[in-house]
Design an enzyme around this catalytic site. Structure first.
Site, PDB file in Angstrom:
ATOM      1  N   ASP A   6     -11.539  -0.581  10.699  1.00 20.69           N
ATOM      2  CA  ASP A   6     -12.067  -0.882   9.426  1.00 20.69           C
ATOM      3  C   ASP A   6     -12.647  -2.630   9.537  1.00 20.69           C
ATOM      4  O   ASP A   6     -13.221  -3.050   8.608  1.00 20.69           O
ATOM      5  CB  ASP A   6     -10.943  -0.943   8.255  1.00 20.69           C
ATOM      6  CG  ASP A   6     -11.092   0.443   7.509  1.00 20.69           C
ATOM      7  OD1 ASP A   6     -12.015   0.923   7.727  1.00 20.69           O
ATOM      8  OD2 ASP A   6     -10.071   0.668   6.887  1.00 20.69           O
ATOM      9  N   ASN A  36      -5.523   5.368   7.934  1.00 21.11           N
ATOM     10  CA  ASN A  36      -7.112   5.251   8.110  1.00 21.11           C
ATOM     11  C   ASN A  36      -7.482   6.507   8.317  1.00 21.11           C
ATOM     12  O   ASN A  36      -7.540   7.747   7.380  1.00 21.11           O
ATOM     13  CB  ASN A  36      -7.456   4.309   8.946  1.00 21.11           C
ATOM     14  CG  ASN A  36      -9.112   3.929   8.808  1.00 21.11           C
ATOM     15  OD1 ASN A  36      -9.643   4.164   7.678  1.00 21.11           O
ATOM     16  ND2 ASN A  36      -9.963   3.546  10.031  1.00 21.11           N
ATOM     17  N   THR A  95      -2.365   4.055   3.558  1.00 23.46           N
ATOM     18  CA  THR A  95      -3.093   4.653   4.351  1.00 23.46           C
ATOM     19  C   THR A  95      -2.888   4.391   6.022  1.00 23.46           C
ATOM     20  O   THR A  95      -2.080   3.519   6.438  1.00 23.46           O
ATOM     21  CB  THR A  95      -4.572   4.270   4.385  1.00 23.46           C
ATOM     22  OG1 THR A  95      -5.443   4.950   5.091  1.00 23.46           O
ATOM     23  CG2 THR A  95      -4.555   2.699   4.860  1.00 23.46           C
ATOM     24  N   THR A 108      -6.089   8.787   3.724  1.00 21.75           N
ATOM     25  CA  THR A 108      -5.439   7.682   2.854  1.00 21.75           C
ATOM     26  C   THR A 108      -4.721   8.422   1.639  1.00 21.75           C
ATOM     27  O   THR A 108      -5.051   9.594   1.503  1.00 21.75           O
ATOM     28  CB  THR A 108      -6.466   6.705   2.372  1.00 21.75           C
ATOM     29  OG1 THR A 108      -6.919   6.067   3.364  1.00 21.75           O
ATOM     30  CG2 THR A 108      -5.792   5.577   1.271  1.00 21.75           C
ATOM     31  N   GLY A 148     -12.069   6.339   2.056  1.00 23.74           N
ATOM     32  CA  GLY A 148     -12.660   5.399   2.565  1.00 23.74           C
ATOM     33  C   GLY A 148     -13.507   4.320   1.618  1.00 23.74           C
ATOM     34  O   GLY A 148     -13.110   4.165   0.691  1.00 23.74           O
ATOM     35  N   ARG A 176      -1.574  -4.878   3.805  1.00 24.99           N
ATOM     36  CA  ARG A 176      -2.489  -4.132   4.890  1.00 24.99           C
ATOM     37  C   ARG A 176      -2.073  -4.475   6.531  1.00 24.99           C
ATOM     38  O   ARG A 176      -1.282  -5.590   6.503  1.00 24.99           O
ATOM     39  CB  ARG A 176      -3.713  -4.883   4.353  1.00 24.99           C
ATOM     40  CG  ARG A 176      -5.026  -4.525   5.403  1.00 24.99           C
ATOM     41  CD  ARG A 176      -5.769  -3.072   4.913  1.00 24.99           C
ATOM     42  NE  ARG A 176      -6.915  -3.117   5.254  1.00 24.99           N
ATOM     43  CZ  ARG A 176      -7.273  -1.801   5.432  1.00 24.99           C
ATOM     44  NH1 ARG A 176      -6.510  -0.626   5.003  1.00 24.99           N
ATOM     45  NH2 ARG A 176      -8.514  -1.769   5.847  1.00 24.99           N
ATOM     46  N   SER A 206     -11.102  -3.634   3.392  1.00 23.64           N
ATOM     47  CA  SER A 206     -10.649  -2.153   2.958  1.00 23.64           C
ATOM     48  C   SER A 206     -11.475  -1.709   1.849  1.00 23.64           C
ATOM     49  O   SER A 206     -12.138  -2.637   1.248  1.00 23.64           O
ATOM     50  CB  SER A 206      -9.117  -2.122   2.374  1.00 23.64           C
ATOM     51  OG  SER A 206      -8.906  -1.144   1.701  1.00 23.64           O
ATOM     52  N   SER A 207     -11.406  -0.598   1.433  1.00 23.28           N
ATOM     53  CA  SER A 207     -12.112  -0.225   0.164  1.00 23.28           C
ATOM     54  C   SER A 207     -10.997   0.209  -1.104  1.00 23.28           C
ATOM     55  O   SER A 207     -11.407   0.706  -2.092  1.00 23.28           O
ATOM     56  CB  SER A 207     -13.014   1.030   0.337  1.00 23.28           C
ATOM     57  OG  SER A 207     -14.138   0.629   1.101  1.00 23.28           O
TER      58      SER A 207
HETATM   59  N1  GLY Z   1      -8.806   2.844   5.673  1.00 17.09           N
HETATM   60  C1  GLY Z   1      -9.801   2.895   4.317  1.00 17.09           C
HETATM   61  C2  GLY Z   1      -9.899   1.398   3.629  1.00 17.09           C
HETATM   62  O1  GLY Z   1      -8.827   0.826   3.643  1.00 17.09           O
HETATM   63  O2  GLY Z   1     -10.402   1.403   2.935  1.00 17.09           O
END
Ligand code: GLY
Length: 578
Positions: free
Chosen positions: A432, A410, A408, A390, A483, A110, A461-462
Site C-alpha cells: 500500500d 491486504n 486487514t 480486508t 482496496g 495500521r 489506506s482506503s
Molecule cells: N489494504 C487495503 C487498504 O488499506 O485500503
C-alpha cells in the site's frame, strides 16, 4: 415513511432476480440465506463478514458486555474465520462513538514500515520495481498493529475482561471449522504462493495420495498454532504478541528470510488515537477515517461534490446520477495520488480537500453530457501546498454506542507467509506504499511522493469505517473491504441511503460502479446496470467494464427506534441482534 418495508425487499432476495423497480440490485450469494443477512433488533445489532464472528459478538452482549466487548470478540474471531482477509498479523482502523462525545474516537492500528524501511526497498539497482517483492513473502509485511489496537480500544471502553473476549477465537482456532466457499476460492487462488512457505502449507494444505493439496470447501481448517498465540495474548495482553516467544518467532523468521522487522519495531509499535475527518450531508454529520487512510477524506469530498446536485431527483442508477458520481470519484483519485500519505510524515491538505468550496470547483468542471478523460482531470491546487481483501464489521446498541471497524492483511492471505509456530499470517501491507512515484499498487491505484516508504511510516489506506450522526444520535454506520473500491462503495451506499432514501438493504444491494482516474474506465458490478442507462453512459464517453468490485458492505441504520443490520448479500456474512 421514507422507506419501503424491509421485509418486502427481503422477499425479492429469495428469487434470483437482479432487478426491481427502476434500478438493479444483486441477488444473494449462492448458498446464503437472506434471513442471516438482514435483521431488525431493538437492543443491539452486529453485522460482520463471518457467522462465528457475529455469534461471538452476540455472546459478549449476552454476558453483559457492551459494543466494544463485542467488537473485540469479533476482531479476534474474524481473524481466525477469515485468514484470507484479516488477522493478528495485520492492522486496521476503528471508529467508536458513545453518547456524550463531541465526535467519534478514531483508533489507528495500521501496520508501520520497519525502522530499517526506506523508499528504495522494493527497487533493484537500476531503480526498477522488483516484481512482487511488496506482495509476497517476508518483505511485504509491515509491523502488525491489530493486537495492540484492539486491546487498547477494548481496555478503554470495554467492560468484560480480555480473557473473556478472546476466548471464542481461541476455541474456533483450536476446534476448527469447515472451509466455506469464499475461503475455498481464496485458498485455490493463492495455493501456489502459500505452498512456498512450509508453515503456511502446514495449515492450509492437506496430505493426499497425490501429495499435498490446498484445503477445499468442506474440509476442516484447524489453526492450532494460532490458538497458542492467542492464548499468549489472553495471558499477557499486548506483551503476549509484541514481546516473549511470539515476538521472537516473528523476528527469527524475518532474520532467516532477510526481512527488516526487528524486536525494536515490535516493542515500539504504537496505536494512534486520531480525530476522524468530518463533513456534513443535508443535515447529517459524517465521520470517517483520517490519514493514513485516504478513505474518509475522499468519501466526504465525493459527498460534498454531489450534495447540491440533488441527485435524488434523477434516481439511484440514472445515467446522470452515475455520470456526476463517477466524475466526483475520478477527481478524488487524482487528488489521492497527488496528496495522500501518512500525515505524521507528509503534509496532507485535509481541510482543503474536504471543504465545500473545493467541491464547488470540482462540480463546476464536470460537463453535463460527457465523461471527463483522465488527462482532463488534474489534482486540485491548494495555496501554500507543494497518494481486496480486508474485512469490516459494524456494531450498534440501543443506547447509541457504535463501533465501525475495518481490519486487514491486504491481499488474500497477505504475504502468504505464516510465521512458523505461531499461525500468524503476515500482512502484505507494504504494497500500500508507493514502491516508486507513479507505480501502481495491487488495486491499480497510482502512488505519489507522499506515500513512499519511510522508516516507521504507515502506508496509505482506503479503509473508510464511517459513522453518520444527526443531532448527536447515530443514524447509520458502515464500511467494507476491497482496496481502493472501499471509499467509492461507502460513498455510494451513503448516497443511496441519505440522498435517494432507499431502504438499507437496497442501498447495500444496488449494483455499484467505480471510477479511480487510472485506468480510464467505469467499473460496473458484474450484474450490470440497465442496458438503456449503460448505453447513455457509453454515448457520454464512458468505457464500461463489468467486473467484480469486491465490496461487502456491513451496515446498520436506526429507523423508528429500531436497529436494522445488513450484511452485504454479495458475500458470506451475518447480521444479527436482539
Ligand atoms: N489494504 C487495503 C487498504 O488499506 O485500503
Amino acid at each position: 415513511m421514507r422507506r419501503i418495508f424491509v421485509g418486502l425487499i427481503a422477499l425479492i432476495f429469495t428469487s434470483c432476480s437482479t432487478s426491481f423497480g427502476p434500478y438493479r440490485t444483486v441477488p444473494m450469494a449462492p448458498g446464503e440465506d437472506v434471513k442471516e443477512h438482514v435483521k431488525t433488533g431493538k437492543k443491539y445489532m452486529i453485522a460482520t463478514q463471518g457467522r462465528y464472528a457475529t455469534t461471538a459478538g452476540k455472546k459478549m452482549m449476552e454476558l453483559g458486555g457492551n459494543a466494544m466487548d463485542a467488537a473485540a470478540a469479533v476482531s479476534f474471531v474474524i481473524s481466525v474465520e477469515r485468514p484470507q482477509s484479516t488477522g493478528i498479523g495485520g492492522g486496521g482502523f476503528l471508529l467508536y462513538w458513545q453518547p456524550g462525545m463531541d465526535e467519534p474516537m478514531a483508533y489507528d492500528f495500521r501496520e508501520k514500515a520497519p525502522l530499517l524501511g526506506h523508499p528504495k526497498m522494493f527497487l533493484d539497482k537500476k531503480g526498477n520495481e522488483i516484481a512482487r517483492k511488496s506482495l509476497d513473502g517476508i518483505f511485504a509485511g509491515g509491523v502488525p498493529g491489530l493486537v495492540a489496537g484492539v486491546i487498547e480500544a477494548h481496555e478503554k471502553y470495554g467492560k468484560l475482561p480480555l480473557a473473556t473476549v478472546i476466548e471464542p477465537a481461541i476455541e474456533l482456532a483450536d476446534k476448527g471449522f469447515p472451509v466455506y466457499p469464499e475461503l475455498a476460492k481464496a485458498l485455490k487462488y493463492k495455493a501456489d504462493t502459500l505452498a512456498k512457505f512450509p508453515a503456511s502449507k502446514k495449515i492450509f494444505f492437506k496430505k493426499t495420495r497425490k501429495g499435498y493439496v490446498v484445503l477445499e470447501e468442506g474440509d476442516t481448517l484447524f489453526q492450532k498454532d494460532l490458538a497458542k498465540t492467542l492464548r499468549a495474548i489472553q495471558k499477557n495482553g499486548r506483551d503476549g504478541f509484541y514481546k516473549g516467544w511470539v515476538a521472537k518467532a516473528i523476528v527469527d523468521e524475518e532474520r532467516k528470510r532477510g526481512g527488516l522487522i526487528r524486536m525494536n519495531d515490535l516493542r515500539r509499535y504504537n496505536v494512534k488515537k486520531r480525530r476522524p475527518v468530518s463533513g456534513t450531508y443535508k443535515g447529517h454529520e459524517i465521520f470517517s477515517m483520517s490519514p493514513p487512510s485516504s478513505g474518509g477524506i475522499h468519501v466526504i469530498q465525493i459527498l460534498n461534490t454531489l450534495e447540491p446536485l440533488n441527485l435524488g431527483h434523477y434516481g439511484i442508477q440514472d445515467a446522470r446520477t452515475i455520470h456526476y458520481t463517477a466524475s466526483a470519484m475520478q477527481q478524488a483519485f487524482a487528488d489521492r495520488a497527488r496528496y495522500l500519505g501518512d500525515a505524521d510524515f507528509v503534509k496532507v491538505p485535509i481541510k482543503e480537500l474536504i471543504s465545500k468550496e473545493y467541491a464547488a470547483k470540482i462540480r463546476a468542471r464536470i460537463p453535463k453530457d460527457r465523461a471527463l478523460t483522465k488527462e482532463e482531470v488534474m489534482p486540485g491546487k491548494f495555496e501554500g501546498y507543494e497518494s481486496p481483501e480486508t474485512t469490516h464489521f459494524t456494531i450498534m446498541d440501543a443506547e447509541g454506542h457504535v463501533v465501525s471497524s475495518t481490519q486487514t492483511i491486504n491481499g488474500y492471505f497477505g504475504s502468504s507467509l505464516v510465521i512458523p509456530g505461531t499461525g500468524i499470517v503476515l500482512n502484505n501491507e507494504m504494497d500500500d506504499f508507493a514502491t516508486k512515484v507513479g507505480a501502481k499498487n495491487l488495486f491499480g491505484a497510482v502512488g505519489g511522493k507522499n506515500n513512499l516508504v519511510e522508516s516507521e511510516k504507515r502506508p496509505l489506506s482506503s479503509m473508510s469505517p464511517t459513522i453518520v450522526l444527526k443531532n448527536k444520535r447515530p443514524v447509520m454506520a458502515l464500511g467494507t473491504p476491497s482496496g481502493t473500491r472501499i471509499l467509492t462503495c461507502v460513498a455510494q451506499t451513503l448516497m443511496n441511503y441519505l440522498e435517494h432514501k432507499e431502504p438499507l438493504l437496497n442501498s447495500v444491494a444496488a449494483v455499484r460502479y467505480h471510477q479511480q482516474w487510472y485506468p480510464d474506465e467505469l467499473g460496473v458490478g458484474e450484474f450490470g446496470l440497465k442496458k438503456e442507462e449503460e448505453d447513455k453512459l457509453r454515448k457520454m464517453g464512458y468505457k464500461i467494464r463489468h467486473k467484480n468490485l469486491g465490496c461487502r458492505i456491513q451496515a446498520i441504520s436506526v429507523e423508528d427506534g429500531k436497529l436494522i443490520g445488513v450484511s452485504d448479500p454479495r458475500g458470506q456474512g451475518m447480521a444479527d441482534g436482539e
